[in-house]
Write a protein that holds these residues in place. Sequence first.
Motif, PDB file in Angstrom:
ATOM      1  N   VAL A 240       0.852  -1.183   0.000  1.00 12.95           N
ATOM      2  CA  VAL A 240       0.000   0.000   0.000  1.00 12.95           C
ATOM      3  C   VAL A 240       0.886   1.231   0.000  1.00 12.95           C
ATOM      4  O   VAL A 240       1.766   1.377   0.861  1.00 12.95           O
ATOM      5  N   LYS A 241       0.659   2.104  -0.975  1.00 12.51           N
ATOM      6  CA  LYS A 241       1.489   3.292  -1.120  1.00 12.51           C
ATOM      7  C   LYS A 241       0.655   4.568  -1.020  1.00 12.51           C
ATOM      8  O   LYS A 241      -0.519   4.578  -1.394  1.00 12.51           O
ATOM      9  N   LEU A 242       1.301   5.588  -0.521  1.00 13.03           N
ATOM     10  CA  LEU A 242       0.719   6.927  -0.567  1.00 13.03           C
ATOM     11  C   LEU A 242       0.860   7.438  -1.995  1.00 13.03           C
ATOM     12  O   LEU A 242       1.871   7.201  -2.654  1.00 13.03           O
ATOM     13  N   ALA A 243      -0.160   8.124  -2.492  1.00 15.29           N
ATOM     14  CA  ALA A 243      -0.096   8.664  -3.855  1.00 15.29           C
ATOM     15  C   ALA A 243      -0.878   9.963  -3.928  1.00 15.29           C
ATOM     16  O   ALA A 243      -1.706  10.266  -3.059  1.00 15.29           O
ATOM     17  N   ARG A 244      -0.608  10.713  -4.983  1.00 12.68           N
ATOM     18  CA  ARG A 244      -1.303  11.975  -5.210  1.00 12.68           C
ATOM     19  C   ARG A 244      -1.793  12.025  -6.657  1.00 12.68           C
ATOM     20  O   ARG A 244      -1.037  11.710  -7.583  1.00 12.68           O
ATOM     21  N   HIS A 245      -3.065  12.382  -6.828  1.00 11.17           N
ATOM     22  CA  HIS A 245      -3.618  12.500  -8.178  1.00 11.17           C
ATOM     23  C   HIS A 245      -2.964  13.699  -8.870  1.00 11.17           C
ATOM     24  O   HIS A 245      -2.938  14.800  -8.330  1.00 11.17           O
ATOM     25  N   VAL A 246      -2.442  13.466 -10.078  1.00  7.93           N
ATOM     26  CA  VAL A 246      -1.649  14.514 -10.731  1.00  7.93           C
ATOM     27  C   VAL A 246      -2.479  15.721 -11.156  1.00  7.93           C
ATOM     28  O   VAL A 246      -1.944  16.825 -11.291  1.00  7.93           O
ATOM     29  N   PHE A 247      -3.784  15.549 -11.356  1.00 10.59           N
ATOM     30  CA  PHE A 247      -4.615  16.654 -11.815  1.00 10.59           C
ATOM     31  C   PHE A 247      -5.296  17.394 -10.661  1.00 10.59           C
ATOM     32  O   PHE A 247      -5.390  18.623 -10.666  1.00 10.59           O
ATOM     33  N   THR A 248      -5.782  16.659  -9.674  1.00  8.52           N
ATOM     34  CA  THR A 248      -6.523  17.287  -8.579  1.00  8.52           C
ATOM     35  C   THR A 248      -5.655  17.544  -7.350  1.00  8.52           C
ATOM     36  O   THR A 248      -6.011  18.361  -6.504  1.00  8.52           O
ATOM     37  N   GLY A 249      -4.536  16.825  -7.236  1.00  6.64           N
ATOM     38  CA  GLY A 249      -3.676  16.957  -6.065  1.00  6.64           C
ATOM     39  C   GLY A 249      -4.166  16.179  -4.860  1.00  6.64           C
ATOM     40  O   GLY A 249      -3.542  16.194  -3.795  1.00  6.64           O
ATOM     41  N   GLU A 250      -5.294  15.476  -4.996  1.00  6.96           N
ATOM     42  CA  GLU A 250      -5.854  14.724  -3.872  1.00  6.96           C
ATOM     43  C   GLU A 250      -4.936  13.556  -3.495  1.00  6.96           C
ATOM     44  O   GLU A 250      -4.471  12.816  -4.361  1.00  6.96           O
ATOM     45  N   LYS A 251      -4.700  13.396  -2.188  1.00  9.08           N
ATOM     46  CA  LYS A 251      -3.905  12.271  -1.704  1.00  9.08           C
ATOM     47  C   LYS A 251      -4.792  11.044  -1.539  1.00  9.08           C
ATOM     48  O   LYS A 251      -5.927  11.145  -1.062  1.00  9.08           O
TER      49      LYS A 251
END
Length: 204
Positions: free
Chosen positions: A30-41
């Motif tokens: 399980v990884k932390l990620a960020r949506h490239v368009f919205t910035g949502e984590k």
Amino acid sequence: MAGIKRGYDGKIAGLYDLDKTLGRGHFAVVKLARHVFTGEKVAVKVIDKTKLDTVATGHLFQEVRCMKLVQHPNIVRLYEVIDTQTKLYLILELGDGGDMFDYIMKHEEGLNEELAKKYFAQIVHAISYCHRLHVVHRDLKPENVVFFEKQGLVKLTDFGFSNKFQPGKKLTTSCGSLAYSAPEILLGDEYDAPAVGKCVCNSG
């Protein structure tokens, strides 16, 4: 409803910037990620499909089916599924306060009773909701309860051992975490799904 998108390995990097590892299991990380368009984590559960046997593959697809079905304020939301040739990515709602096991370990003198009742009620509401939809979690434990501090909520996560059940019909699969298993599962007996879920919830 979460959709299933198909693409090539590496496509996930085009939608989500992957960051640090939050947890690790037998076939998944399980990884932390960020949506490239919205910035949502978000939290991304990355499953290596090349390491799955037939039984594990069945659990995986059952997990996706059950998580698509359950939509509740106290259940971690599955946003979408990205399927590639070798990996399956589950894009999940991200908690901001760690899991309940770590929370308990940090409070050596125990929790405030009012706070404990509040969290317990939220977990029970989530389990009751699942049972009304004929879904049983089968791996209830503190590690699978996540804190959303900004929302003032705890949420149930990890439906890897979940299954659909028919009222009046018993299940036979032995699964879940040994330390939290109901007696029926430990003995290898058939079991009533909702009753086992309630038993595990009250065992802690």
